[in-house]
Design an enzyme around this catalytic site. Structure first.
Site, short mmCIF file in Angstrom:
data_model
loop_
_atom_site.label_atom_id
_atom_site.label_comp_id
_atom_site.label_asym_id
_atom_site.label_seq_id
_atom_site.Cartn_x
_atom_site.Cartn_y
_atom_site.Cartn_z
N GLU A 1 24.67 41.61 9.99
CA GLU A 1 23.36 42.02 9.48
C GLU A 1 22.33 42.02 10.60
O GLU A 1 22.26 41.09 11.40
CB GLU A 1 22.87 41.07 8.38
CG GLU A 1 21.50 41.49 7.86
CD GLU A 1 20.81 40.48 6.96
OE1 GLU A 1 21.38 39.40 6.69
OE2 GLU A 1 19.68 40.79 6.52
N ASP B 1 16.00 26.52 17.09
CA ASP B 1 14.68 27.09 17.39
C ASP B 1 13.75 25.94 17.74
O ASP B 1 13.58 25.01 16.95
CB ASP B 1 14.18 27.83 16.14
CG ASP B 1 12.79 28.42 16.31
OD1 ASP B 1 12.29 29.03 15.34
OD2 ASP B 1 12.19 28.29 17.40
N ASP C 1 9.85 25.14 18.97
CA ASP C 1 8.55 25.79 19.02
C ASP C 1 7.51 24.76 19.45
O ASP C 1 7.44 23.68 18.85
CB ASP C 1 8.25 26.32 17.61
CG ASP C 1 7.00 27.15 17.53
OD1 ASP C 1 6.01 26.81 18.22
OD2 ASP C 1 7.00 28.14 16.77
#
Lengths: 454, 461
Positions: free
Chosen positions: B77, B145, B147
């Site tokens: 996807e 991830d 951040d």
């Protein structure tokens, strides 16, 4: 498994080895009387409900071991060991039929059977445990000799990190791919090196529970298929009515449908939040009003709670919109937040109607930077908790009782004590769901004539 | 060359009017605009490395070996975020050229990579939700991830979306800690670290074992990495229990965190130098007497001759000494010093990103719409050298083309390639893609041989 009408039962000869805890790997080849079909299942269901209750009340593992021991002896014991063993197997397979029929039912059954298995396993002695591990056919080798020597220091560090002051390393460790023991990895209870976890003999339970859970999960899918394609229809005059009745009897309310007490409208919401919300939801609600924002975890926890409390979708959208647009603007609200509110009400995507979180789930959540969800009894510092309880109107004496429970990690009991202090009444059932707190509170307030606002 | 590019753009079927003046004289501050994006993804410039991305995500299934699954790439996807925040999910492509065509007709502001599913995401509605042929994820890289905004409570130089040379080192330390653990503890070999374009990094673990992990296993690894449990409701945000650190935390502390805390962090953040700052640290010490003792020393000290950094270091020493002598007073003081170090320096990953297979993550080599910077790979073994403020921006790349500078075809044999993006693409290929593909092909070959071996046995005439 053959179900027959009342007849003399033929002795079962299905088990070659007879481990103390069956693994339910294959359906038993024996005949069962119709009465037993239901009776055995009901007894086991009493055990599973007791397990569910214990978990909801935040019992620690040792307490759960004792609870399971008590429950099993009370409902499943039989003087004849082989009868007891057969009852164990039969009741499990009957309940599989009952609980395979929807995702909610499957999830509950899987959790409870896994918990039951875990604590029954822990109650066994080491030899019996080793035998069960063997039954699963797990090819794990024990670590010995030079390899073990090289790891000793770090294994000792692991032991000390778990609260044992002296780094005594166990005699036996198993080298296992880390994927097989996710809960030990997650809680850093094992040494991991080059993809392998070094599992102590005493930690075997984790290994087998993962296997057990995985097996039952797959089995439930297959059972469901068989049920829907053949069994349900074939048994519609005999077993199906029993199966269908069994599933509705023992689960606690899930608060996904609002009841007569529970309709609230937008104009009342501030008042009702002050008077009837449990601390976790009060805090989230106050933060929304204050910051005009909540992060995802908070939106889910509060949003689903409000749904359970009877806030209609339109009112919910109006509420969140009124707050969020003060910070992010109307366009961004529609784009980023409205969808997920509708999603929670089952109006988007998978169209699952999500149920409000119970205490157990909330307590286990992990609020991080910028979050306000979770259980304040667990996640707040003592100072913040005292301040919050003070704002709820607790006296310093009432507060000490609550803080005592918190110190002992009995978060739901702490919330129950808070409830009792606020409303001046006892709550014997114990709080295990925020919506339950709300409903009980509303009952009390409505039974008193015009209640003074808190 | 300028004329060539303009013609190319005007020939596209697009209603948007292109401002020729803008094309010739881009605003220096404007690092990103849709015209530049078109050049970046568009025909002649070859900036976006289509075939490298395709090779990576094919994991060796290039159809050149009988053991290849030619449909593998097509079951991945992708999602596009277009100019007007239009979001297109469940996109899938048969091969590299259809992926390239789709990007060139949409010029997405953001491209995300999702999971490999059991069937083409494009065709998911053709399959029922029950039974054996369900639409479900089957493979997905293990991703992380990090951040910098999650560190807002411990950085004093910036907040929110900003990042600077004083706080970026927090990300550098995070890369070192996580990367070491992924390789040493978990044994992973094919790890790609990518700059997220503004204020953080993403990590893609691409080993076959990693791609096949269940949600539960991903969650376990994420929790293994989790230490910080803070928000504004609690004061002690890191609680290290027990009598020693787990070996993973101990190694991270000794090899990376302690040195960073006592060195670079004091210089860039000077976390003890003002009352506001040191009160926050005192709040992490769960003993009022110790707090008062230290507060007493610091409140009235007139050390105006020392730099902020020097003051911080002195106070840190005082804190350590005090805690060392008093740590037996309570279990919560036992590792208070380490807790403080961990609070300020230990990696803070976004758990939700890692836990689920169907979570989408931005593709490497995308351009960040707010900064115009390209999401380039970062070398974990040299991450100290990485400067987020020196990453090429879209406008710099366009400027480079306009000035007719370097060749745009990145050719591995030519050392004379000096184009801004060439270095990143070369690194991607040599450090990550080539070793990965080599290992994938070995695996495809060996599992094919096993399969053949098995079926040979069944042919017993």
């Amino acid at each position: 498994m053959e179900v027959i009408r009342s007849q003399k039962r033929t002795p079962s000869n299905d088990t070659v080895s007879n481990p103390k805890i069956p693994l339910y790997l294959t359906a038993p080849q024996m005949e069962v009387r119709l009465e037993e079909f239901e009776l055995f299942a009901v007894d086991r269901l009493r055990v599973l409900k007791g397990v569910s209750d214990g978990l909801a009340r935040g019992r620690n593992p040792k307490e759960m071991d004792d609870l399971v021991d008590t429950l099993w002896k009370e409902h499943m014991r039989d003087p004849d060991a082989s009868v007891m063993f057969n009852k164990d197997i039969i009741s499990h397979f009957v309940l599989r039929l009952v609980y395979c029929r929807s995702d909610e039912l499957k999830k509950w059954f899987l959790s409870m059977e896994t918990a039951l298995f875990r604590h029954r396993f822990r109650l066994q002695n080491f030899e019996a445990q080793r035998a069960i591990v063997g039954e699963f056919g797990l090819p794990y080798k024990a670590v010995t000799g030079a390899e073990l020597e090289g790891l000793k220091e770090r294994l000792g560090q692991v032991v000390r990190s778990l609260g044992q002051i002296s780094p005594t390393v166990e005699a036996v460790y198993y080298k296992v791919p880390f994927e097989e023991v996710p809960d030990l990895v997650a809680s850093r209870r094992v040494l991991i090196q080059k993809g392998y976890a070094f599992v102590a003999g005493s930690q075997l339970v984790s290994l087998v529970v993962t296997q057990f859970r995985s097996h039952i999960s797959k089995a439930l899918i297959l059972t469901n298929r068989k049920w829907t394609t053949t069994i349900q229809e074939r048994e519609k005059d005999r077993l199906t009515p029993i199966v269908e009745a069994l599933s509705t009897s023992y689960l606690g309310p899930d608060y996904s449908q609002s009841t007569e007490y529970a309709e609230i409208s937008l104009k009342d919401i501030d008042q009702v939040a002050k008077s009837s919300f449990p601390l976790c939801m009060r805090h989230l609600f106050e933060k929304v009003r204050e910051d005009h924002h909540l992060k995802h975890g908070g939106r889910m926890q509060l949003g689903l709670f409000l749904k359970g409390v009877g806030l209609k979708l339109d009112d919910a959208l109006a509420f969140w919109r009124a707050e969020f647009t003060k910070k992010v603007g109307s366009e961004r609200f529609d784009k980023e937040y409205a969808y997920s509110i509708r999603h929670n009400y089952g109006k988007e995507g998978k169209r699952t109607d999500y149920t409000p979180y119970a205490c157990q789930k909330i307590i286990l959540s992990a609020p991080g930077a910028g979050d306000h969800h979770g259980c304040p009894y667990r996640h707040f510092s003592e100072d913040n908790l005292r301040a919050a309880l003070g704002r709820m109107g607790l006296s310093s004496r009432g507060m000490e009782g609550v803080m005592d429970q918190v110190r002992n990690k009995h978060y739901q009991l702490a919330c129950t004590m808070t409830f009792e202090a606020v409303y001046g009444t006892s709550c014997d059932a114990g709080i295990n769901h925020p919506n339950q707190y709300f409903e009980e509170s509303q009952k009390i307030l409505k039974s008193k004539t015009p209640p003074a606002p808190v | 060359e300028r004329k060539m590019i303009r013609e190319e753009i005007e020939s596209r079927e697009d209603e948007k009017m292109i401002d020729a003046a803008q094309m010739n004289n881009p605003e220096p501050e404007e690092c990103f605009n849709v015209n530049y994006l078109r050049i970046y993804y568009g025909g002649k410039s070859n900036l976006f490395p289509y075939s490298d991305i395709h090779k990576w995500l094919s994991y060796g299934h290039d159809g050149k070996h009988p053991g290849c699954d030619e449909y593998y790439f097509g079951r991945r996807e992708f999602s596009f975020t277009l100019e007007n925040d239009v979001y297109l999910r469940y996109k899938s492509f048969k091969n590299a050229s259809s992926m390239e065509d789709a990007i060139k007709s949409n010029f997405p502001y953001k491209i995300d990579i999702g999971a490999v599913y059991s069937v083409d995401p494009d065709k998911r509605h053709a399959y029922s939700q029950t039974g054996t042929n369900v639409f479900t994820p089957v493979e997905r890289e293990l991703v992380f991830d990090i951040d910098i905004t999650d560190y807002d409570d411990v950085r004093y130089c910036c907040s929110g979306a900003d990042v600077c040379s004083k706080c970026w080192p927090l990300i550098t330390v995070a890369i070192k800690v996580i990367h070491t653990s992924l390789t040493e503890d978990f044994g992973f070999k094919h790890i790609l670290w990518v700059f997220s374009g503004r204020r953080g990094v993403h990590c893609w673990v691409c080993d076959p074992k990693a791609r096949r992990m269940t949600n539960e296993q991903r969650s376990a690894v994420a929790e293994y990495f989790r230490v910080y449990k803070g928000n504004e409701n609690n004061a002690r945000k890191v609680a290290l229990m027990g009598y020693s650190l787990h070996p993973f935390l101990a190694r991270s502390y000794v090899d990376y965190l302690k040195g960073f805390f006592e060195g670079e962090l004091q210089a860039t953040q000077s976390i003890f130098s003002t009352k506001d700052k040191y009160e926050k640290i005192l709040a992490m010490i769960s003993d009022e007497d110790i707090q008062s003792e230290l507060r007493g020393k610091w409140e009235n000290s007139a050390r105006s001759s020392l730099s902020e950094e020097a003051i911080s270091l002195v106070r840190w020493e005082q804190l350590k000494n005090t805690l060392q002598s008093k740590k037996h007073k309570a279990p919560t003081l036992r590792m208070c010093v380490e807790e403080i170090v961990f609070t300020f320096t230990y990696p803070r990953i976004d758990l939700e990103v890692s836990k689920q297979m169907n979570h989408l993550l931005k593709a490497p080599f995308c351009v960040h719409p707010k900064t115009g910077r390209v999401c380039v790979p970062i070398d974990p073994n040299n991450c100290d050298e990485f400067d987020p403020l020196a990453v090429p921006t879209l406008s710099q790349l366009i400027e480079e083309i306009n000035s007719g500078g370097s060749r745009m075809d990145v050719d591995d044999d030519e050392d004379s390639d000096t184009s801004l993006l060439a270095k990143s693409i070369k690194f991607f290929r040599s450090s990550f893609l080539e070793p990965l593909l080599k290992s994938c092909k070995e695996e495809i070959e060996s599992s094919y041989k096993t399969k053949i071996g098995k079926s040979k046995d069944s042919f017993s005439w």
